[in-house]
Each structure stands twice: as C-alpha cells, then as structure tokens.
Motif scaffolding. Structure first.
Motif, PDB file in Angstrom:
ATOM      1  N   HIS A 268       9.427   2.221 -49.858  1.00 26.61           N
ATOM      2  CA  HIS A 268       8.952   0.916 -49.395  1.00 26.61           C
ATOM      3  C   HIS A 268       8.966   0.785 -47.863  1.00 26.61           C
ATOM      4  CE1 HIS A 268       8.619  -0.219 -53.534  1.00 26.61           C
ATOM      5  NE2 HIS A 268       9.875   0.134 -53.715  1.00 26.61           N
ATOM      6  N   GLY A 269      10.075   0.373 -47.270  1.00 24.79           N
ATOM      7  CA  GLY A 269      10.143   0.266 -45.807  1.00 24.79           C
ATOM      8  C   GLY A 269       9.172  -0.740 -45.213  1.00 24.79           C
ATOM      9  N   ILE A 288       8.360   6.263 -48.146  1.00 20.70           N
ATOM     10  CA  ILE A 288       7.389   6.443 -49.222  1.00 20.70           C
ATOM     11  C   ILE A 288       6.673   5.118 -49.455  1.00 20.70           C
ATOM     12  CG2 ILE A 288       7.012   7.186 -51.583  1.00 20.70           C
ATOM     13  CD1 ILE A 288       8.212   9.314 -49.526  1.00 20.70           C
ATOM     14  N   HIS A 289       5.375   5.136 -49.223  1.00 20.46           N
ATOM     15  CA  HIS A 289       4.546   3.940 -49.351  1.00 20.46           C
ATOM     16  C   HIS A 289       4.227   3.709 -50.824  1.00 20.46           C
ATOM     17  CE1 HIS A 289       1.738   0.846 -48.471  1.00 20.46           C
ATOM     18  NE2 HIS A 289       0.636   1.573 -48.432  1.00 20.46           N
ATOM     19  N   SER A 293       3.120  -1.377 -56.166  1.00 13.14           N
ATOM     20  CA  SER A 293       4.356  -2.108 -56.461  1.00 13.14           C
ATOM     21  C   SER A 293       4.558  -3.261 -55.474  1.00 13.14           C
ATOM     22  CB  SER A 293       5.538  -1.149 -56.394  1.00 13.14           C
ATOM     23  OG  SER A 293       6.755  -1.836 -56.432  1.00 13.14           O
ATOM     24  N   ASN A 294       4.327  -2.980 -54.192  1.00 13.84           N
ATOM     25  CA  ASN A 294       4.515  -4.019 -53.183  1.00 13.84           C
ATOM     26  C   ASN A 294       3.595  -5.212 -53.423  1.00 13.84           C
ATOM     27  OD1 ASN A 294       6.290  -2.235 -52.003  1.00 13.84           O
ATOM     28  ND2 ASN A 294       4.881  -1.566 -50.406  1.00 13.84           N
ATOM     29  N   SER A 299       6.017  -8.190 -52.791  1.00 13.47           N
ATOM     30  CA  SER A 299       7.047  -7.866 -51.810  1.00 13.47           C
ATOM     31  C   SER A 299       6.521  -7.934 -50.379  1.00 13.47           C
ATOM     32  CB  SER A 299       7.604  -6.461 -52.093  1.00 13.47           C
ATOM     33  OG  SER A 299       8.239  -6.414 -53.340  1.00 13.47           O
ATOM     34  N   GLY A 300       5.262  -7.506 -50.174  1.00 11.78           N
ATOM     35  CA  GLY A 300       4.689  -7.534 -48.832  1.00 11.78           C
ATOM     36  C   GLY A 300       3.648  -6.450 -48.641  1.00 11.78           C
ATOM     37  N   LEU A 301       3.040  -6.455 -47.470  1.00 16.97           N
ATOM     38  CA  LEU A 301       2.008  -5.484 -47.113  1.00 16.97           C
ATOM     39  C   LEU A 301       2.597  -4.529 -46.081  1.00 16.97           C
ATOM     40  CD1 LEU A 301      -0.992  -7.978 -46.664  1.00 16.97           C
ATOM     41  CD2 LEU A 301      -0.429  -6.629 -48.698  1.00 16.97           C
ATOM     42  N   CYS A 302       2.794  -3.286 -46.459  1.00 16.96           N
ATOM     43  CA  CYS A 302       3.428  -2.325 -45.555  1.00 16.96           C
ATOM     44  C   CYS A 302       2.401  -1.783 -44.553  1.00 16.96           C
ATOM     45  CB  CYS A 302       4.033  -1.179 -46.356  1.00 16.96           C
ATOM     46  SG  CYS A 302       4.986  -0.041 -45.336  1.00 16.96           S
ATOM     47  N   ASP A 303       2.737  -1.898 -43.277  1.00 19.63           N
ATOM     48  CA  ASP A 303       1.859  -1.440 -42.196  1.00 19.63           C
ATOM     49  C   ASP A 303       2.111   0.057 -41.942  1.00 19.63           C
ATOM     50  OD1 ASP A 303       0.463  -0.917 -39.891  1.00 19.63           O
ATOM     51  OD2 ASP A 303       1.131  -2.709 -38.822  1.00 19.63           O
TER      52      ASP A 303
END
Length: 433
Positions: A268-269, A288-289, A293-294, A299-303
């Motif tokens: 996630h991160g 690990i993107h 799941s996000n 949970s959010g949008l990982c940049d």
C-alpha cells in the motif's frame, strides 16, 4: 506439474522491459531454454539457426512476455472475493476477514481453497506470487506444497500476530516465535527451488514491538524476505500513532524492529511522508501498489509517480480479497485508472501508461522482491518464466480487424485482454498451463 524438457526453443515475437522500465519489443527472435534457464537469445534468426526439432513457433498474433509477479496476495481471503466492500479497512477486517481466516485451522478446507487459489492465479498468468498464508503453520505449509505441485513460484508467509483479541485469533509471543520457526523448517524441508518462506508480521496493530523485533532478528539470521502492510488507511495510521507514540512514523516503527531491509515489501504505502520514503530508500525496501484494494475499501489513491520519482522500488499486487480480482492483468488496469484519476485532480501530473504497469507487473515486481537477477525479463542466465499471449483467440475479448504493431498488440492486451488471451504459462521452463 510436468517436468521441464532438457532443451526448448521459442521462435516468434516477444516483449519485455529493462531495468529502467524501457520497453524492448522484438518482432522476430529465438529464445533457447535449457534446464529451465535462458541459454541464448537470437534476434532475427537465420534459417540455419533453426535446426532443432524442439522449436515452438508462435503464431502471427501471438507473443511472449515475462510471467506476471503478484507481490501481495492473501491466499486465505480468496473465498471473500467480492464481499464487504461497503466497509473500510479496519471494520472490513473484523466483520469479514478475521472470521474467515480462523477457518484455516481446518486443513481440508485450507487444501481446497489453496488448490483453487494457485490454479486460478496460474490461469491468469501469475508465475510468482508473494502470499500471505495463514496464522496456522500447518495450513501455510500446505499452501507451499500445493504451489510446488502445480508449479508456481511463491513466497509463503505464515502470518504472525500476537495482540490479544476476544475471538482468540492470535498467538502468544512464545507460540508465535515457536510456530514461525517450525513453519520455516517445515517449508524448507519440502526442498523445492520454487518456494521460499517470508517473514510476515500482519501489521503494526497486530504485533507488539517484542514480537516484531524477534521477527526482524529471525529474518536477519536466516537471510529471509519480509512482508507487511503500511499506511493503507487513515484510521489505521492514527491507531498506529496511538499504539507507538514514541516513534516518529509508521515506517519508523518497523525500522526500530529491524523489519526494513532490501528484502522487505510493504503493501500500500498510500500516505507515506517524505521522511518515511527517504527511510525506505535508505533501507532498500519496496512498496507494493494495490490499486484495486485501495479503491474497493476506499483507502485512497496511491501516487505511484511520487514514489517512483523518489527512487522507491515498486511492485504490483492484487491484494485479494481487498482487491476484487486475483488477476495481475486486472491490477494493471486498476493502476492505470487510479493514475488517470490522479491526473484529473493534481496539477502537472503525468499519468502512468501501459509501459509503466507492464514493468511493474514483471521486472519491477522482481526487483521489488529482490529476485530480478533470477526472473522478470528475458536475459541469458535468467529462469524462463513466461506467458504466451494470443490476441486472436476464439471468443476472446480482442479483435484483429485492423493490423497492429507488436507494441499496439501489447496495449490491447493490457487495456482490454483477459485470461483467455493467456494461452500458455511457463515457470522455470516448465509448462504449467
């Protein structure tokens, strides 16, 4: 699983990436495999190069790509696919995930589920999976044996969690340390080059510092990989701050325990600070993107572009069953969607493209898992983990009404293809689909 033949040759088109993420497109080439490893690559081979009878000639609309690498998947959660996405992470864990995971004390149930998980992921092109297995050692070893039987390359992680719970879904610290050592011993006894144990503290809310330090020491002593979760959900991050107020960040908690190494993968991160990113880089840990799941658990949008620009190693994960599909191809599509959405709300933001996600699903994932010297692309000396893609299968989702370059065929497959287009799967030179 069939045994690999002593020598095998593929003739046709293939596509892979280099360490910089650049696409390498070969319209006509020959790949020699012996004892599971690539021994020679010839670009534009002449007729006298093609003497061996054991040559597989790809059709016009077929091409080879490296096998997909799922860097984060919960094998135990497979029965919950598609359930509970009305809830966010911590509530979802309590209502759906932990009650299901307790069932793996039943080894017959574990065997049934894990057989399906490994078969389904192989069908969808996952040649390497980094599995969160079970809290229960025996079930976790069963997953390893099934991966061997079917022929999938895998990291198998017996989950460690010692924080007391009312449902008794935890181990005492002593039990946890004893059980993880027994699991590692039993998995290694299976004596297969395809599987490796991986130290797996669930996350900082499930383990105390004593256990995490023990796990960090064990990973160091035995030179093992480590996997866990980080900065997935804002409520989770707040709870970690409350539990560990003496540490400056979520990443600092893991670092203090000795869990951040160049063999650590962190799922996630999404909300990592600049200081945390700098710490991960210093330790060589990877993120690990898990875009599906996000999104499903809100949970959010990982940049990912931010993490890439700061030099973080990035892999891709399905995160079943937080993610709604065990297909890395679907995860690639999700990653493209998330990045496109970020480009709509951020200034001067360049969205990921098909080349970026293809790299993340192959060599990028191998680098994240620190096995890019072994798999991830087609290089002499590497093991042959590969997919044969056919964009013209009967009843498939793609069409060939217009002629396409090989690179355009890859784009079609990534954006619109599915497992029907994956007609053959090879792990270590052995055909497993």
């Amino acid at each position: 699983m069939s045994q690999f033949s002593k020598e095998k040759i593929f003739l046709g088109s293939f596509i892979h990436t280099n360490e910089y993420g650049e696409l390498i497109v070969v319209d006509r080439g020959m790949i020699h495999i012996e004892n599971g490893k690539i021994t020679n690559i010839i670009i534009n081979p002449k007729l006298n190069d093609i003497k061996d009878k054991n040559v597989s000639v790809l059709k016009n609309n077929q091409f080879l790509i490296p096998g997909f690498i799922d860097c984060h998947i919960h094998a135990v959660q497979f029965p919950n696919l598609g359930v509970g996405y009305d809830k966010k992470l911590l509530e979802w864990l309590e209502h759906y995930t932990f009650p299901l995971e307790k069932k793996y004390i039943d080894e017959i149930f574990a065997e049934q589920v894990f057989n399906t998980v490994v078969k389904q992921t192989i069908i969808k092109g996952t040649t390497t999976a980094c599995y969160f297995a079970s809290l229960y050692s025996r079930a976790s070893v069963i997953l390893g044996q099934i991966a061997i039987n079917i022929g999938q390359r895998a990291f198998i992680g017996k989950i460690s969690m010692n924080e007391k719970r009312n449902d008794n879904y935890y181990e005492t610290t002593e039990e946890s340390i004893r059980n993880i050592n027994k699991f590692i011993e039993d998995l290694i006894k299976l004596n297969s080059p395809l599987i490796k144990p991986i130290i797996t503290p669930r996350f900082a809310l499930s383990c105390d510092m004593t256990l995490m330090k023990e796990l960090g020491n064990l990973a160091k002593q035995k030179n093992l990989h480590i996997q866990t979760h980080i900065s997935e959900n804002l409520n989770e991050i707040e709870e970690v701050k409350k539990k560990y107020p003496e540490y400056s960040s979520y990443a600092a908690v893991y670092d203090n325990a000795g869990l951040l190494t160049n063999k650590t993968v962190l799922a996630h991160g999404i909300y990592l600070s600049d200081n945390e990113i700098a710490l991960l880089n210093k330790r060589g840990a990877a993120v690990i993107h898990c875009p599906s799941s996000n999104t499903c658990l809100k949970s959010g949008l990982c940049d990912i572009q931010r993490l890439k620009s700061k030099g973080v190693k990035i892999g891709l994960g399905t995160d079943v069953s937080g993610g709604q599909s065990c297909s890395i191809l679907d995860a690639m599509k999700s990653a493209l969607q998330v990045s496109s959405h970020l480009s709509l709300i951020k200034d001067n933001y360049k969205a990921l493209d098909y080349k970026d996600v293809f790299h993340m699903a192959t060599l990028g994932g191998a680098a994240a898992l620190a096995i890019d010297n072994q798999i991830g692309n087609f290089e002499i000396g590497k093991e042959f983990d590969a997919l044969v893609v056919d964009i013209n299968v009967n009843d498939g989702p793609l069409n060939t009404f217009r002629s396409s370059t090989l690179e355009e065929q890859l784009q079609k497959f990534i954006y619109c293809g599915d497992d029907r287009n994956i007609v053959e799967v090879y792990v270590r030179g052995c055909k497993v689909k």
